[in-house]
Design a protein around this motif. Structure first.
Motif, PDB file in Angstrom:
ATOM      1  N   LYS A  53      20.575 -31.211  45.463  1.00  0.00           N
ATOM      2  CA  LYS A  53      19.267 -31.041  44.828  1.00  0.00           C
ATOM      3  C   LYS A  53      19.163 -31.916  43.581  1.00  0.00           C
ATOM      4  CE  LYS A  53      18.462 -26.321  46.474  1.00  0.00           C
ATOM      5  NZ  LYS A  53      17.465 -26.776  47.468  1.00  0.00           N
ATOM      6  N   LYS A  54      17.939 -32.333  43.281  1.00  0.00           N
ATOM      7  CA  LYS A  54      17.726 -33.252  42.162  1.00  0.00           C
ATOM      8  C   LYS A  54      18.203 -32.661  40.837  1.00  0.00           C
ATOM      9  CE  LYS A  54      14.365 -36.391  40.095  1.00  0.00           C
ATOM     10  NZ  LYS A  54      14.973 -36.260  38.772  1.00  0.00           N
ATOM     11  N   VAL A  99      29.764 -15.522  39.287  1.00  0.00           N
ATOM     12  CA  VAL A  99      29.361 -16.820  39.840  1.00  0.00           C
ATOM     13  C   VAL A  99      30.516 -17.325  40.716  1.00  0.00           C
ATOM     14  CG1 VAL A  99      28.284 -19.013  39.316  1.00  0.00           C
ATOM     15  CG2 VAL A  99      28.318 -17.240  37.570  1.00  0.00           C
ATOM     16  N   ASN A 100      30.196 -17.665  41.976  1.00  0.00           N
ATOM     17  CA  ASN A 100      31.253 -17.979  42.937  1.00  0.00           C
ATOM     18  C   ASN A 100      30.922 -19.245  43.726  1.00  0.00           C
ATOM     19  OD1 ASN A 100      32.807 -15.199  42.856  1.00  0.00           O
ATOM     20  ND2 ASN A 100      30.632 -14.706  43.051  1.00  0.00           N
ATOM     21  N   LEU A 101      31.968 -19.951  44.119  1.00  0.00           N
ATOM     22  CA  LEU A 101      31.828 -21.191  44.877  1.00  0.00           C
ATOM     23  C   LEU A 101      32.823 -21.200  46.029  1.00  0.00           C
ATOM     24  CD1 LEU A 101      30.890 -24.233  45.181  1.00  0.00           C
ATOM     25  CD2 LEU A 101      32.792 -24.790  43.637  1.00  0.00           C
ATOM     26  N   TYR A 103      26.921 -13.380  50.483  1.00  0.00           N
ATOM     27  CA  TYR A 103      27.468 -12.980  49.185  1.00  0.00           C
ATOM     28  C   TYR A 103      26.856 -13.770  48.012  1.00  0.00           C
ATOM     29  CZ  TYR A 103      30.897 -10.419  51.917  1.00  0.00           C
ATOM     30  OH  TYR A 103      31.506  -9.541  52.793  1.00  0.00           O
ATOM     31  N   ASP A 104      25.786 -14.527  48.280  1.00  0.00           N
ATOM     32  CA  ASP A 104      25.068 -15.273  47.246  1.00  0.00           C
ATOM     33  C   ASP A 104      26.016 -16.200  46.476  1.00  0.00           C
ATOM     34  OD1 ASP A 104      22.920 -16.134  45.731  1.00  0.00           O
ATOM     35  OD2 ASP A 104      23.152 -14.541  44.236  1.00  0.00           O
ATOM     36  N   MET A 105      26.627 -17.141  47.212  1.00  0.00           N
ATOM     37  CA  MET A 105      27.611 -18.048  46.640  1.00  0.00           C
ATOM     38  C   MET A 105      27.157 -19.499  46.789  1.00  0.00           C
ATOM     39  SD  MET A 105      30.970 -16.164  48.248  1.00  0.00           S
ATOM     40  CE  MET A 105      32.195 -16.926  47.198  1.00  0.00           C
ATOM     41  N   PHE A 106      27.633 -20.354  45.872  1.00  0.00           N
ATOM     42  CA  PHE A 106      27.416 -21.786  45.977  1.00  0.00           C
ATOM     43  C   PHE A 106      28.387 -22.369  47.007  1.00  0.00           C
ATOM     44  CE2 PHE A 106      25.595 -20.878  41.862  1.00  0.00           C
ATOM     45  CZ  PHE A 106      24.564 -21.801  41.737  1.00  0.00           C
ATOM     46  N   ASP A 117      25.106 -26.777  49.000  1.00  0.00           N
ATOM     47  CA  ASP A 117      24.610 -27.141  47.667  1.00  0.00           C
ATOM     48  C   ASP A 117      25.058 -28.525  47.234  1.00  0.00           C
ATOM     49  OD1 ASP A 117      23.197 -24.646  46.765  1.00  0.00           O
ATOM     50  OD2 ASP A 117      25.157 -23.799  47.234  1.00  0.00           O
ATOM     51  N   MET A 118      26.310 -28.878  47.555  1.00  0.00           N
ATOM     52  CA  MET A 118      26.832 -30.180  47.132  1.00  0.00           C
ATOM     53  C   MET A 118      27.621 -30.807  48.273  1.00  0.00           C
ATOM     54  SD  MET A 118      28.133 -29.020  43.358  1.00  0.00           S
ATOM     55  CE  MET A 118      28.644 -27.435  44.055  1.00  0.00           C
TER      56      MET A 118
END
Length: 389
Positions: A247-248, A166-168, A194-197, A227-228
């Motif tokens: 997102k909610k 899991v990466n951000l 790379y499917d990261m947040f 995402d944020m």
């Protein structure tokens, strides 16, 4: 205590010691500092709304209707209808599903990162990110990997070296000490690859960049891809507080998990009312934003022509790089004697050898006053051998 005394003495000897400058008036293009009227060139009040009569009026009305304190945390007795209206307003402004207000931008970053990430995460963090982001990363327990400032090749190289399950990727939108802008379009591409947040702190972008002044994500057209979106209500919005927009389900999670949100007394109603009105003004007043950018571009051009080392930016944050901390402090003090306040920014806020004057303009500055500032900066720049003369 002896070690502390030595530490303070060492800071003073090296030009790193800081002292408060006390304002005796509202914060505008001119202000009273310790009884003297000065031209204020160090504020984050980019749109000049801190002393706006419209915001004063809504604050007074809110105090009359709701009182002065919030009385508790948001999850007990501290939530008002104004909080709900503001969160809906922020979500609409930022183009997201929902939003959550924190007491400061610092508390938002620390609370969100520590709630979202743990030791299973890897966080990729721009080297120049704000201290609150760094503190949040460290508090989370995640593996922290710092990439070179705005260097997408270095970021991708480090993703391939260190990425976990899991990466951000986290970055400032506008960097507060350099005024430059993160390449969010490229960051989004890497995050998708790379499917990261992704998380962007847009404290200094709101009110300045993007459609209706909504910030850096809007400027790059990536509102839906981040995402944020983190921000503050204390700069162009001229109030106090921080927020996360996204997102909610993410917002619902933060309401129940983020400790800096859960265990803090809510912001008072008057501050929330001011934020609501300020965002409304920002959305409608394109001319104010345009004037700010035009003033900033002109002022930067004049300083460059004089020979100052000015970083190219598209924002009203103008760093004049001095290098030596003592010389930067002396330059700032010399300007203050002439009725101009520009803070000297020194390590550890910036890297050693990059001490600077952090000039920040307001849309309400007058050209006549800025011409005076340029004249005085040129004189003392030559006197202190910062520029040739």
């Amino acid at each position: 205590m002896e070690n502390i005394s030595k530490y303070v003495s060492n800071m003073k000897e090296n030009g790193l010691y800081r002292e408060f400058k006390y304002l005796n008036s509202g914060q505008g293009p001119k202000a009273l500092v310790e009884g003297r009227e000065i031209i204020l060139l160090g504020s984050n009040n980019y749109l000049g709304l801190c002393d706006d009569v419209r915001l004063k009026e809504v604050a007074i009305r809110a105090v009359k209707e709701y009182g002065v304190g919030s009385g508790g945390s948001r999850l007990t007795t501290g939530s008002y209808d104004l909080h709900k209206k503001l969160e809906e307003k922020i979500a609409n402004f930022k183009g997201t599903e929902d939003a959550l207000v924190f007491n400061t931008g610092y508390m938002a970053n620390v609370g969100i990162l520590s709630a979202l990430c743990d030791k299973k995460w890897v966080i990729f963090c721009d080297k120049y990110n704000h201290a609150s982001i760094i503190d949040g990363c460290l508090l989370s327990g995640a593996k922290l990997v710092r990439y070179r400032h705005c260097d997408m090749d270095d970021l991708e190289r480090k993703i391939n070296m260190y990425k976990g399950k899991v990466n951000l990727i986290v970055t400032d939108g506008v960097f507060s000490m350099d005024g430059d802008v993160a390449p969010l379009d490229h960051i989004v591409k890497l995050a998708k690859k790379y499917d990261m947040f992704t998380m962007v702190d847009d404290a200094h972008g709101v009110g300045v960049l993007g459609e209706k002044g909504s910030g850096t994500c809007s400027y790059f057209g990536v509102n839906k891809d981040i995402d944020m979106q983190i921000g503050t209500l204390s700069k162009a919005i001229a109030s106090i507080g921080g927020y996360v927009a996204g997102k909610k389900e993410m917002i619902d999670y933060m309401k129940n998990v983020s400790r800096s949100f859960i265990f803090s007394t809510a912001l008072p109603p008057a501050s929330i009312a001011v934020s609501l009105k300020a965002i409304e003004i920002i959305e409608k007043d394109k001319d104010r934003r345009q004037k700010l950018i035009e003033l900033s571009n002109w002022f930067k051009g004049e300083l460059k022509a004089m020979g100052f080392h000015i970083t190219d930016t598209i924002t009203p944050i103008i760093p004049a790089i001095i290098g030596d901390a003592k010389k930067a402090t002396l330059f700032s003090e010399s300007l203050l004697e002439e009725g101009i306040y520009v803070p000297a920014i020194r390590p550890p806020t910036v890297q050693k050898g990059t001490a600077r004057l952090r000039i920040s303009l307001m849309a309400t500055h007058r050209s006549k006053d800025l011409e005076y500032v340029l004249k005085v900066m040129q004189f003392h720049g030559k006197r202190l051998k910062i520029i040739e003369g």
